[in-house]
Design a protein around this motif. Structure first.
Motif, short mmCIF file in Angstrom:
data_model
loop_
_atom_site.label_atom_id
_atom_site.label_comp_id
_atom_site.label_asym_id
_atom_site.label_seq_id
_atom_site.Cartn_x
_atom_site.Cartn_y
_atom_site.Cartn_z
N PHE A 1 55.62 19.12 33.00
CA PHE A 1 54.78 17.65 32.64
C PHE A 1 54.25 17.09 33.73
O PHE A 1 54.80 17.18 35.04
CB PHE A 1 55.86 17.02 31.84
N PRO A 2 52.86 16.83 33.83
CA PRO A 2 52.09 16.88 32.70
C PRO A 2 51.46 18.13 32.53
O PRO A 2 52.13 19.12 33.32
CB PRO A 2 51.08 15.90 32.83
N VAL A 3 50.49 18.34 31.24
CA VAL A 3 50.06 19.97 31.17
C VAL A 3 49.42 20.11 32.48
O VAL A 3 48.52 19.80 33.18
CB VAL A 3 49.04 19.67 30.07
N SER A 4 49.68 21.48 32.70
CA SER A 4 49.17 22.28 33.96
C SER A 4 48.51 23.71 33.37
O SER A 4 49.02 24.12 32.59
CB SER A 4 50.19 22.48 34.92
N GLU A 5 47.52 24.07 34.08
CA GLU A 5 46.64 25.38 33.67
C GLU A 5 47.48 26.38 34.20
O GLU A 5 47.12 27.65 33.84
CB GLU A 5 45.46 25.24 34.30
N SER A 6 48.45 26.20 35.18
CA SER A 6 49.08 27.56 35.46
C SER A 6 50.49 27.15 35.78
O SER A 6 51.04 25.98 35.59
CB SER A 6 48.55 27.87 37.03
N CYS A 7 51.57 28.26 35.85
CA CYS A 7 52.61 27.98 35.82
C CYS A 7 53.30 27.72 37.47
O CYS A 7 53.09 28.90 38.27
CB CYS A 7 53.62 29.25 35.28
N SER A 8 53.81 26.81 37.71
CA SER A 8 54.26 26.62 39.27
C SER A 8 55.42 27.60 39.56
O SER A 8 55.85 27.65 40.61
CB SER A 8 54.24 25.26 39.64
N ALA A 9 56.01 28.12 38.58
CA ALA A 9 57.42 28.89 38.71
C ALA A 9 56.93 30.38 39.18
O ALA A 9 57.38 30.95 40.02
CB ALA A 9 58.31 28.84 37.56
N CYS A 10 55.94 30.85 38.36
CA CYS A 10 55.64 32.31 38.44
C CYS A 10 54.40 32.60 38.45
O CYS A 10 53.82 33.88 38.68
CB CYS A 10 56.02 33.08 37.03
N SER A 11 53.52 31.46 38.79
CA SER A 11 51.98 31.62 39.21
C SER A 11 51.03 31.93 38.10
O SER A 11 49.92 32.21 38.28
CB SER A 11 51.73 32.42 40.61
N GLY A 12 51.81 32.38 36.92
CA GLY A 12 50.93 33.07 35.95
C GLY A 12 50.15 31.91 35.33
O GLY A 12 50.36 30.61 35.50
N GLN A 13 49.02 32.16 34.25
CA GLN A 13 48.16 31.31 33.76
C GLN A 13 48.32 31.45 32.08
O GLN A 13 47.46 30.54 31.52
CB GLN A 13 46.67 31.51 34.06
N ASN A 14 49.36 32.06 31.65
CA ASN A 14 49.41 32.30 30.17
C ASN A 14 50.41 31.12 29.87
O ASN A 14 51.46 31.30 29.71
CB ASN A 14 50.07 33.56 30.07
N VAL A 15 49.65 29.65 29.82
CA VAL A 15 50.51 28.67 29.33
C VAL A 15 49.89 27.88 28.16
O VAL A 15 48.75 28.03 27.86
CB VAL A 15 50.23 27.56 30.45
N VAL A 16 50.85 27.37 27.15
CA VAL A 16 50.44 26.63 26.06
C VAL A 16 50.93 25.21 25.99
O VAL A 16 52.26 24.90 26.53
CB VAL A 16 51.16 27.53 24.73
N VAL A 17 50.20 24.13 25.47
CA VAL A 17 50.36 23.11 25.45
C VAL A 17 51.42 22.72 24.21
O VAL A 17 51.18 23.21 23.35
CB VAL A 17 49.21 21.99 25.15
N GLU A 18 52.41 21.89 24.72
CA GLU A 18 53.42 21.75 23.60
C GLU A 18 53.95 20.24 23.56
O GLU A 18 53.94 19.64 24.78
CB GLU A 18 54.65 22.68 23.46
N GLU A 19 54.29 19.62 22.34
CA GLU A 19 54.97 18.47 22.38
C GLU A 19 56.30 18.51 23.05
O GLU A 19 57.09 19.39 22.59
CB GLU A 19 55.15 17.62 21.00
N LEU A 20 56.84 17.51 23.79
CA LEU A 20 58.14 17.37 24.60
C LEU A 20 59.06 16.88 23.55
O LEU A 20 58.51 15.78 22.83
CB LEU A 20 57.93 16.91 25.84
N PRO A 21 60.36 16.96 23.73
CA PRO A 21 61.31 16.27 22.96
C PRO A 21 61.23 14.57 23.01
O PRO A 21 60.88 14.38 24.35
CB PRO A 21 62.63 16.78 23.26
N GLY A 22 61.50 13.90 22.31
CA GLY A 22 61.47 12.46 22.55
C GLY A 22 62.81 11.71 23.12
O GLY A 22 62.88 10.71 23.47
N HIS A 23 63.96 12.69 23.01
CA HIS A 23 65.25 12.09 23.40
C HIS A 23 65.70 12.85 24.60
O HIS A 23 65.35 14.13 24.78
CB HIS A 23 66.30 12.17 22.09
#
Lengths: 141, 380
Positions: free
Chosen positions: A34-56
């Motif tokens: 969070f917030p939405v990123s165009e890449s993954c800072s864990a594996c450097s990949g760019q295969n990311v999808v936006v999703e709603e995060l839990p509210g609790h």
């Protein structure tokens, strides 16, 4: 009624009957951020999808901001009207720990591990009358 | 090629209205040159950094236009450590054998106001009031106190020691001891940290002269050798400053990584270190960095600090010059101040703040935004 605008585009669903924080999840390694990123800072990949995060979630750590920050702080407050505010990280199950302002600023009412929920409330009013909406974490039952 | 520190200079930390940051840097550089018995024209290269006082390479206007390569370094609170590592590598490569490292700064009063954009964050992050390093340190120690039973009294005791050490150091900014109760009862800044538990932005300058080890004795009878010098940035999963979110699975931070690498490089372990300077942006940082650098287990700090082991006369003297808490933090100079102090200690020239029993190995550690750490291990 005044116009309500989100503090930033893409941070949470808005307007919405059931607004939620928006994160991105890596489809290769499963890590959410969070917030939405165009890449993954864990594996450097760019295969990311936006999703709603839990509210609790649960409060992982917190502090109270006791002095009024300098710019870039922009709340509409003056040194005379400044109210100390809580800041914390809330652990959202299956997601991430998200840093946010807390609705509570009394240290006696905050404890690591307590239940929290995300709420979306007016943060400041712009000169044109627009109400700026931001996200906060509120102690929950 | 091994590398030695053969000259050191400092401009007193604190507030000096009569001198610019650059002039404080030049003041320190001249003292370092004098200490090594060399002239500015002898220096083959320089690395330097300043966050608020212009480009460090403007020092050549003060010291003389000799044509040397002078590279500016900007790495937040780890600027000094990063400059030193750059100079270390330049000599180690065999390309040069005499160089200068300098850092200076002159900051406005009050907490730093960082710009979210410079760190790739949205403006909303600053607008809602989360762009503050003080909050990160407060939240990190809050969690740590919860997990490892560190008491609020121990927080105050760390600051008390810093001010005592500062009172024994003529170059420190804060030179009056402050009692535990006054520290604990001073204005709350970010719970659980009060005003006297934080360092403040300040002013100062430090310069070091480095040479190849085989030539060190040409310049000084008391060379101090750099046995280890490492710098790391954060890996995925470590809890760092200015992070809108963090992973559920935590990994060790850059301090742990830089520390392990430095010990490996030096071929020594934490128990061999006689005196250490650890990043103390606030008291919690000093406490947590004790364990992150390998000097104790998590949670052991409570007993070590309560029994005075981290004082100058204790078994693990930490921040013997008063650290950031008593010296303030001029960003460009801060990491080099730690090295300056360790060279004094290893030479036996630290005066009233000298660690007893002829220390042989000394350790420095800096930590800065947005999650970087630099470590050096020095030996006489």
């Amino acid at each position: 009624m005044s116009n309500q605008v989100p503090i930033a585009e893409g941070l949470f669903t808005w307007p919405s009957k059931n607004p939620a924080l928006l994160g991105s999840r890596c489809q290769d390694c499963g890590i959410a951020t969070f917030p939405v990123s165009e890449s993954c800072s864990a594996c450097s990949g760019q295969n990311v999808v936006v999703e709603e995060l839990p509210g609790h979630g649960t409060l992982w750590t917190w502090t109270i901001q006791q002095f009024m920050p300098k710019t870039p702080y922009k709340s509409g407050e003056t040194p005379e009207t400044f109210e100390p505010y809580g800041v914390g990280y809330v652990e959202l199950p299956g997601g991430v720990r998200v840093e946010g302002r807390l609705t509570e600023n009394d240290p006696a009412k905050l404890a690591i591990g307590m239940n929290m929920e995300v709420v979306f409330e007016p943060y400041r009013t712009e000169e044109n009358g627009d109400e700026v909406i931001s996200f906060f974490f509120r102690p929950a039952a | 090629m091994d590398v030695a520190i053969v000259g050191i200079g400092i401009h007193p930390f604190g507030r000096t209205p009569s001198r610019s940051g650059l002039q404080q840097g030049a003041f320190a550089a001249r003292l370092a040159l004098q200490d090594a018995g060399v002239e500015w024209k002898d220096i083959q290269f320089a690395f330097g950094g300043s966050a608020s006082s212009g480009s460090a390479d403007a020092l050549v206007n003060e010291l003389g236009l000799t044509g040397l390569p002078f590279i500016n370094v900007a790495n937040g609170c780890a600027t000094g450590g990063s400059s030193l590592i750059s100079a270390y590598n330049a000599i180690k490569s065999g390309e040069y054998d005499l160089g200068l490292v300098a850092g200076f700064d002159k900051h406005d009063r009050g907490a730093f106001n960082a710009d979210p954009k410079e760190l790739g964050l949205g403006e909303w992050y600053g607008e809602v009031g989360m762009m503050l390093t003080t909050q990160f340190f407060a939240m990190k120690i809050q969690k740590y106190m919860n997990d490892y039973n560190i008491s609020e009294n121990t927080l105050a005791k760390v600051a008390q020691k810093s001010f005592i050490n500062g009172s024994r150091n003529p170059n420190a900014w804060r030179t009056e001891p402050i009692g535990v109760e006054e520290i604990a009862n001073s204005m709350m800044v970010n719970n659980p940290l009060t005003k006297f538990m934080f360092c403040s932005p300040s002013e100062g300058g430090v310069a070091l002269i480095l040479s190849s080890a085989d030539k060190a004795h040409t310049y000084t009878d008391t060379p101090v050798y750099l046995r280890g010098a490492t710098m790391k940035s954060r890996r995925f999963g470590s809890f760092e400053v200015f992070a809108p979110s963090q992973a559920l699975q935590q990994v060790d931070g850059p301090t742990v990584d830089a520390s392990k690498a430095a010990f490996e490089m030096a071929g020594v372990g934490p128990r061999d270190i006689d005196v250490m300077q650890l990043q103390d942006t606030e008291v919690g940082a000093e406490i947590m960095h004790m364990a992150e650098n390998g000097f104790c287990e998590h949670g052991e700090q409570e007993a070590l600090i309560q029994s005075g082991e981290t004082r100058i006369e204790g078994s693990m003297p930490i921040n013997t010059d008063g650290g950031c808490i008593a010296n303030g933090e001029p960003i460009g100079a801060s990491g080099l101040r730690q090295v300056y102090e360790n060279v004094l200690q290893l030479r036996g020239q630290a005066g009233d703040h000298q660690v007893p029993d002829d220390p042989k190995l000394a350790y420095t550690h800096v930590y800065g935004a947005p999650g970087i750490s630099a470590v050096t291990i020095l030996q006489r």
